[in-house]
Design a protein around this motif. Structure first.
Motif, short mmCIF file in Angstrom:
data_model
loop_
_atom_site.label_atom_id
_atom_site.label_comp_id
_atom_site.label_asym_id
_atom_site.label_seq_id
_atom_site.Cartn_x
_atom_site.Cartn_y
_atom_site.Cartn_z
N GLU A 105 0.85 -1.20 0.00
CA GLU A 105 0.00 0.00 0.00
C GLU A 105 0.88 1.24 0.00
OE1 GLU A 105 -3.24 2.37 2.85
OE2 GLU A 105 -2.32 0.50 3.53
N ILE A 106 0.53 2.20 -0.83
CA ILE A 106 1.24 3.48 -0.83
C ILE A 106 0.79 4.27 0.41
CG2 ILE A 106 1.64 5.64 -2.05
CD1 ILE A 106 2.82 3.17 -3.43
N VAL A 107 1.72 4.52 1.31
CA VAL A 107 1.37 5.22 2.55
C VAL A 107 1.79 6.67 2.54
CG1 VAL A 107 1.35 3.13 3.95
CG2 VAL A 107 3.49 4.39 3.68
N SER A 108 2.66 7.05 1.60
CA SER A 108 3.07 8.45 1.53
C SER A 108 3.60 8.78 0.14
CB SER A 108 4.15 8.77 2.58
OG SER A 108 5.27 7.94 2.40
N VAL A 109 3.29 9.99 -0.31
CA VAL A 109 3.81 10.49 -1.58
C VAL A 109 4.23 11.94 -1.36
CG1 VAL A 109 3.34 10.98 -4.00
CG2 VAL A 109 2.26 9.00 -2.91
N HIS A 110 5.50 12.22 -1.54
CA HIS A 110 5.97 13.59 -1.38
C HIS A 110 5.36 14.47 -2.47
CE1 HIS A 110 8.62 17.05 -1.02
NE2 HIS A 110 9.06 16.55 0.12
N SER A 111 5.02 15.68 -2.11
CA SER A 111 4.41 16.59 -3.08
C SER A 111 5.32 16.87 -4.27
CB SER A 111 4.04 17.91 -2.39
OG SER A 111 5.20 18.52 -1.84
N GLY A 112 6.64 16.71 -4.09
CA GLY A 112 7.58 16.93 -5.18
C GLY A 112 7.77 15.72 -6.07
N GLY A 113 7.23 14.57 -5.66
CA GLY A 113 7.30 13.37 -6.47
C GLY A 113 8.57 12.56 -6.34
N HIS A 114 9.55 13.04 -5.57
CA HIS A 114 10.83 12.36 -5.49
C HIS A 114 10.90 11.30 -4.40
CE1 HIS A 114 11.14 15.42 -2.40
NE2 HIS A 114 12.08 14.70 -1.85
N ALA A 115 9.88 11.20 -3.57
CA ALA A 115 9.89 10.24 -2.47
C ALA A 115 8.53 9.58 -2.32
CB ALA A 115 10.30 10.92 -1.16
N VAL A 116 8.55 8.25 -2.21
CA VAL A 116 7.32 7.47 -2.06
C VAL A 116 7.52 6.46 -0.94
CG1 VAL A 116 5.71 5.87 -3.17
CG2 VAL A 116 6.73 7.73 -4.49
N GLY A 117 6.53 6.34 -0.07
CA GLY A 117 6.56 5.34 0.99
C GLY A 117 5.58 4.23 0.68
N ILE A 118 6.00 2.99 0.93
CA ILE A 118 5.14 1.84 0.66
C ILE A 118 5.22 0.87 1.83
CG2 ILE A 118 7.00 0.71 -0.65
CD1 ILE A 118 4.82 -0.58 -2.39
#
Length: 213
Positions: A105-118
């Motif tokens: 599950e995607i738990v976080s997406v940085h507003s700048g698009g450079h960082a994603v948490g899963i």
């Protein structure tokens, strides 16, 4: 009889050393906080409530990008190289596609698009961070294909990056894959070195605490 006399002439020096060490630790902690607030400003990295992990002794994670594997300690950013954010690996990418390294599950997406948490089905939380200092791009050259709370399968496209343009603006595109809940999963083993393709096995995460129960 005063305390310095009782303990000897070196007592004052010992006290000064202890106080100096305490002050230095406080300053380093404060600088670290400012660094993290700059890279992950409040509200830009949104995370859902963490769920309880499903018991599992071992999980294998795949590479999110194609490129050259390097040790996390060699990353030119102390936030990652020190291991303070967690254990993991880094890859110097040669292609701009960033894929899900596991089902989850995607738990976080940085507003700048450079960082994603899963978060995996086992409850392991991973951070994929593309580039060093790329928060300063404010989303330029990043196209995000997922959103928070979305369920993804391993190999699904998360982010498309324009590596050449990012590098032209002077940024290192090294991509980090970090196990952020390292206290729950005590061992992170590197499974690949040198050149790697996206979707190939790269990390093995072991839960020794679960094995001991």
């Amino acid at each position: 009889m005063t305390l310095p006399i009782f303990f000897g002439p070196g007592f004052v020096g010992i006290i000064i050393s202890i106080v100096a060490a305490f002050v230095l630790a406080f300053v380093v902690t404060l600088l670290w906080k400012f660094k993290m607030e700059d890279d992950f400003p409040e509200g830009s990295l949104v995370s859902s409530v963490k769920t309880e992990a499903v018991p599992s002794s071992e999980v294998v994670i795949q590479a999110p990008v194609s490129g050259t594997v390097i040790p996390l300690a060699d990353v030119n950013d102390e936030a990652f190289s020190s291991g303070a954010l967690g254990q993991g690996i880094a890859i110097k990418p040669r292609l701009g596609q960033v894929y899900a390294p596991c089902d989850g599950e995607i738990v976080s997406v940085h507003s700048g698009g450079h960082a994603v948490g899963i978060r995996t089905a086992e409850g392991i939380e991973l951070l994929i961070h593309v580039g060093i200092g790329t928060v300063k791009l404010k989303g330029r050259h990043f196209q995000v294909h997922v959103k928070e709370a979305q369920i993804v399968r391993q190999g699904e496209l998360l982010v498309q990056c324009e590596l050449d343009k990012i590098q032209t603006e002077g940024f290192d595109t090294t991509t980090m894959l970090i196990v952020t809940d390292r206290l729950d999963y005590s061992e992170v083993d590197i499974l690949s070195h040198g050149e790697i393709l996206a979707h190939e096995n790269i990390l093995r995460i072991s839960n020794n605490q679960q094995e001991e129960l």
